[in-house]
Design a protein around this motif. Structure first.
Motif, PDB file in Angstrom:
ATOM      1  N   LEU A  99       0.830  -1.216   0.000  1.00 40.77           N
ATOM      2  CA  LEU A  99       0.000   0.000   0.000  1.00 40.77           C
ATOM      3  C   LEU A  99       0.859   1.259   0.000  1.00 40.77           C
ATOM      4  CD1 LEU A  99      -2.749   1.499   0.324  1.00 40.77           C
ATOM      5  CD2 LEU A  99      -2.386   1.328   2.797  1.00 40.77           C
ATOM      6  N   LEU A 100       1.843   1.323   0.885  1.00 36.50           N
ATOM      7  CA  LEU A 100       2.651   2.536   1.034  1.00 36.50           C
ATOM      8  C   LEU A 100       3.359   2.905  -0.260  1.00 36.50           C
ATOM      9  CD1 LEU A 100       4.282   1.958   4.547  1.00 36.50           C
ATOM     10  CD2 LEU A 100       2.138   3.116   3.990  1.00 36.50           C
ATOM     11  N   ILE A 101       3.729   1.912  -1.066  1.00 44.73           N
ATOM     12  CA  ILE A 101       4.419   2.195  -2.325  1.00 44.73           C
ATOM     13  C   ILE A 101       3.535   2.957  -3.303  1.00 44.73           C
ATOM     14  CG2 ILE A 101       5.990   0.222  -2.162  1.00 44.73           C
ATOM     15  CD1 ILE A 101       4.124  -1.199  -4.201  1.00 44.73           C
ATOM     16  N   ASN A 102       2.224   2.953  -3.064  1.00 47.57           N
ATOM     17  CA  ASN A 102       1.292   3.643  -3.956  1.00 47.57           C
ATOM     18  C   ASN A 102       0.824   4.987  -3.406  1.00 47.57           C
ATOM     19  OD1 ASN A 102       1.078   1.468  -5.942  1.00 47.57           O
ATOM     20  ND2 ASN A 102       0.061   0.338  -4.307  1.00 47.57           N
ATOM     21  N   ASP A 119      -0.971  -0.736  19.844  1.00 49.38           N
ATOM     22  CA  ASP A 119       0.284  -1.452  20.036  1.00 49.38           C
ATOM     23  C   ASP A 119       1.186  -1.418  18.800  1.00 49.38           C
ATOM     24  OD1 ASP A 119       2.261  -3.020  21.141  1.00 49.38           O
ATOM     25  OD2 ASP A 119       1.187  -4.910  20.919  1.00 49.38           O
ATOM     26  N   LEU A 120       0.907  -2.254  17.808  1.00 54.51           N
ATOM     27  CA  LEU A 120       1.820  -2.394  16.678  1.00 54.51           C
ATOM     28  C   LEU A 120       1.250  -1.876  15.364  1.00 54.51           C
ATOM     29  CD1 LEU A 120       3.353  -5.976  17.162  1.00 54.51           C
ATOM     30  CD2 LEU A 120       4.167  -3.776  18.062  1.00 54.51           C
ATOM     31  N   VAL A 121       2.169  -1.431  14.503  1.00 54.82           N
ATOM     32  CA  VAL A 121       1.879  -1.100  13.114  1.00 54.82           C
ATOM     33  C   VAL A 121       2.881  -1.877  12.265  1.00 54.82           C
ATOM     34  CG1 VAL A 121       1.941   0.700  11.348  1.00 54.82           C
ATOM     35  CG2 VAL A 121       0.954   1.198  13.604  1.00 54.82           C
ATOM     36  N   ALA A 122       2.412  -2.479  11.186  1.00 54.03           N
ATOM     37  CA  ALA A 122       3.301  -3.251  10.319  1.00 54.03           C
ATOM     38  C   ALA A 122       3.008  -2.942   8.860  1.00 54.03           C
ATOM     39  CB  ALA A 122       3.142  -4.750  10.577  1.00 54.03           C
ATOM     40  N   ALA A 123       4.059  -2.943   8.044  1.00 53.15           N
ATOM     41  CA  ALA A 123       3.907  -2.720   6.608  1.00 53.15           C
ATOM     42  C   ALA A 123       4.659  -3.809   5.857  1.00 53.15           C
ATOM     43  CB  ALA A 123       4.444  -1.344   6.216  1.00 53.15           C
ATOM     44  N   VAL A 124       3.987  -4.411   4.901  1.00 51.24           N
ATOM     45  CA  VAL A 124       4.591  -5.427   4.041  1.00 51.24           C
ATOM     46  C   VAL A 124       4.747  -4.791   2.667  1.00 51.24           C
ATOM     47  CG1 VAL A 124       4.385  -7.753   3.119  1.00 51.24           C
ATOM     48  CG2 VAL A 124       3.364  -7.203   5.352  1.00 51.24           C
ATOM     49  N   GLU A 125       5.952  -4.303   2.368  1.00 49.10           N
ATOM     50  CA  GLU A 125       6.153  -3.515   1.155  1.00 49.10           C
ATOM     51  C   GLU A 125       7.264  -4.100   0.279  1.00 49.10           C
ATOM     52  OE1 GLU A 125       4.229  -0.950   0.260  1.00 49.10           O
ATOM     53  OE2 GLU A 125       3.057  -1.135   2.103  1.00 49.10           O
ATOM     54  N   PRO A 126       7.057  -4.122  -1.029  1.00 50.21           N
ATOM     55  CA  PRO A 126       8.070  -4.680  -1.932  1.00 50.21           C
ATOM     56  C   PRO A 126       9.113  -3.660  -2.345  1.00 50.21           C
ATOM     57  CG  PRO A 126       6.153  -4.054  -3.186  1.00 50.21           C
ATOM     58  CD  PRO A 126       5.826  -3.744  -1.741  1.00 50.21           C
ATOM     59  N   ASP A 127      10.220  -4.160  -2.848  1.00 52.06           N
ATOM     60  CA  ASP A 127      11.189  -3.338  -3.568  1.00 52.06           C
ATOM     61  C   ASP A 127      11.066  -3.747  -5.032  1.00 52.06           C
ATOM     62  OD1 ASP A 127      13.290  -2.117  -4.828  1.00 52.06           O
ATOM     63  OD2 ASP A 127      14.812  -2.717  -3.383  1.00 52.06           O
ATOM     64  N   ASN A 128      10.257  -3.028  -5.782  1.00 50.88           N
ATOM     65  CA  ASN A 128       9.997  -3.390  -7.169  1.00 50.88           C
ATOM     66  C   ASN A 128      11.174  -3.113  -8.089  1.00 50.88           C
ATOM     67  OD1 ASN A 128       7.281  -4.426  -7.078  1.00 50.88           O
ATOM     68  ND2 ASN A 128       6.621  -2.357  -6.585  1.00 50.88           N
ATOM     69  N   GLY A 162      10.298  -0.866  -0.018  1.00 50.86           N
ATOM     70  CA  GLY A 162      10.871  -2.024   0.625  1.00 50.86           C
ATOM     71  C   GLY A 162      11.382  -1.788   2.032  1.00 50.86           C
ATOM     72  N   ALA A 163      12.656  -2.121   2.248  1.00 47.30           N
ATOM     73  CA  ALA A 163      13.262  -2.001   3.572  1.00 47.30           C
ATOM     74  C   ALA A 163      13.347  -0.559   4.044  1.00 47.30           C
ATOM     75  CB  ALA A 163      14.656  -2.621   3.562  1.00 47.30           C
ATOM     76  N   ASP A 164      13.272   0.399   3.110  1.00 48.17           N
ATOM     77  CA  ASP A 164      13.372   1.808   3.493  1.00 48.17           C
ATOM     78  C   ASP A 164      12.130   2.305   4.220  1.00 48.17           C
ATOM     79  OD1 ASP A 164      15.878   1.949   2.397  1.00 48.17           O
ATOM     80  OD2 ASP A 164      15.177   2.675   0.451  1.00 48.17           O
ATOM     81  N   ALA A 165      11.126   1.457   4.368  1.00 48.47           N
ATOM     82  CA  ALA A 165       9.951   1.843   5.147  1.00 48.47           C
ATOM     83  C   ALA A 165      10.317   2.142   6.588  1.00 48.47           C
ATOM     84  CB  ALA A 165       8.900   0.731   5.097  1.00 48.47           C
ATOM     85  N   ARG A 166      11.429   1.613   7.040  1.00 51.16           N
ATOM     86  CA  ARG A 166      11.889   1.879   8.406  1.00 51.16           C
ATOM     87  C   ARG A 166      12.014   3.373   8.660  1.00 51.16           C
ATOM     88  NH1 ARG A 166      14.569  -2.475  11.060  1.00 51.16           N
ATOM     89  NH2 ARG A 166      15.718  -0.924  12.270  1.00 51.16           N
ATOM     90  N   GLU A 167      12.526   4.094   7.676  1.00 54.26           N
ATOM     91  CA  GLU A 167      12.708   5.543   7.829  1.00 54.26           C
ATOM     92  C   GLU A 167      11.370   6.246   8.004  1.00 54.26           C
ATOM     93  OE1 GLU A 167      14.570   9.360   5.368  1.00 54.26           O
ATOM     94  OE2 GLU A 167      15.049   7.306   4.770  1.00 54.26           O
ATOM     95  N   ALA A 168      10.369   5.841   7.209  1.00 55.81           N
ATOM     96  CA  ALA A 168       9.039   6.448   7.333  1.00 55.81           C
ATOM     97  C   ALA A 168       8.427   6.136   8.688  1.00 55.81           C
ATOM     98  CB  ALA A 168       8.136   5.946   6.203  1.00 55.81           C
ATOM     99  N   PHE A 169       8.646   4.930   9.215  1.00 55.66           N
ATOM    100  CA  PHE A 169       8.155   4.562  10.543  1.00 55.66           C
ATOM    101  C   PHE A 169       8.767   5.469  11.605  1.00 55.66           C
ATOM    102  CE2 PHE A 169       6.153   1.083   8.661  1.00 55.66           C
ATOM    103  CZ  PHE A 169       5.528   0.280   9.597  1.00 55.66           C
ATOM    104  N   PRO A 256      11.152  -9.197  -3.828  1.00 58.43           N
ATOM    105  CA  PRO A 256      11.462  -9.077  -2.402  1.00 58.43           C
ATOM    106  C   PRO A 256      10.482  -8.160  -1.683  1.00 58.43           C
ATOM    107  CG  PRO A 256      12.972  -7.724  -3.678  1.00 58.43           C
ATOM    108  CD  PRO A 256      12.100  -8.444  -4.673  1.00 58.43           C
ATOM    109  N   PHE A 257       9.841  -8.686  -0.643  1.00 64.81           N
ATOM    110  CA  PHE A 257       8.979  -7.907   0.238  1.00 64.81           C
ATOM    111  C   PHE A 257       9.673  -7.757   1.588  1.00 64.81           C
ATOM    112  CE2 PHE A 257       5.831  -8.954  -2.867  1.00 64.81           C
ATOM    113  CZ  PHE A 257       4.795  -8.047  -2.713  1.00 64.81           C
TER     114      PHE A 257
END
Length: 268
Positions: A99-102, A119-128, A162-169, A256-257
């Protein structure tokens, strides 16, 4: 935000999590009481969450047509990811997939997810940008890489997040707990199903590439370069169909997700 058809979502997400759900372990699904799947689409991830969670899983998407499919498996609510129709702390886990990639502002969405999570927030995002293709048709890998790069240059959101979602979190004020990688593999080999035959036909006619023409031309690709690419693409598609008729066509794609999990400040 881009819109997707039910057929597209089924084709691109088919089989996700069937081979392994290890990357979802940090979500502690077996202890969740109420989970929200934002941008659930037709409910592929919602079904996985419902199978793993003892509590309730709710799907939310702005596209009411897609919710008709998701609603066959979990309760659904129509809503915008940036203005979720839920009170603060309504869930103990809020998750999204691809979702976040869009979205033009992923951080804003994560802040909204954190608002409704206790409690938690999680994102499953690809590196297209890191998709790997291996095909029995010699030109397919090269042409798909060329088309992918042209598309990435023209698209208006970060589809390589992808893995760069960490920065947005982190920017959204969450404590990042963990990021795990899950490689979604899609394989085409004999016997070929209806979906594989449709994909091959769309390659041979250039229909799939035509769908992305406008986006590709937003980047550095010229009209002449696009036309040349489409000509090669159609030729490649005819080779795919020929190999299918001989039952020698094989294709493997790995996407890769990255599963990023963060804890909201109130739960620290």
């Amino acid at each position: 935000m881009r819109e997707f058809s039910e057929a597209y979502l089924e084709r691109t997400r088919e089989g996700m999590w069937d081979d392994s759900r290890q990357a979802l372990e940090p979500l502690a699904l077996d202890s969740r009481e109420r989970v929200l799947d934002v941008g659930c689409g037709t409910g592929e991830l919602s079904r996985v969450l419902a199978a793993e969670c003892p509590g309730e899983v709710v799907g939310c998407d702005a596209d009411t047509d897609l919710l008709e499919f998701a609603g066959e498996h979990v309760p659904v609510v129509a809503g915008d990811a940036l203005r979720l129709p839920f009170a603060d702390d309504s869930f103990d886990l809020v998750v999204c997939q691809a979702l976040l990639i869009n979205l033009p502002d992923p951080e804003a969405a994560i802040r909204e997810f954190a608002r409704v999570s206790s409690d938690l927030v999680a994102a499953v995002e690809p590196d297209n940008g890191a998709v790997a293709v291996d095909s029995s048709v010699a030109s397919e890998e090269r042409l798909e890489d060329q088309a992918r790069r042209a598309y990435l240059e023209g698209v208006g959101t970060d589809v390589t997040l992808g893995a760069d979602a960490r920065e947005a979190f982190t920017e959204a004020g969450l404590e990042v707990l963990e990021t795990r990688q899950y490689d979604h593999e899609r394989t085409i080999e004999p016997p070929y199903g209806e979906a594989a035959l449709t994909i091959a036909q769309r390659k041979a006619t250039g229909a799939g590439l035509a769908d992305d023409r406008e986006t590709m031309l937003e980047g550095d690709l010229t009209n002449e370069e696009y036309d040349a690419l489409r000509s090669e693409w159609r030729s490649m598609g005819r080779d795919v169909i020929e190999q299918m008729e001989e039952r020698t066509y094989r294709r493997r794609e790995a996407i890769p997700f990255f599963v990023t999990v963060g804890r909201v400040a109130e739960a620290q």
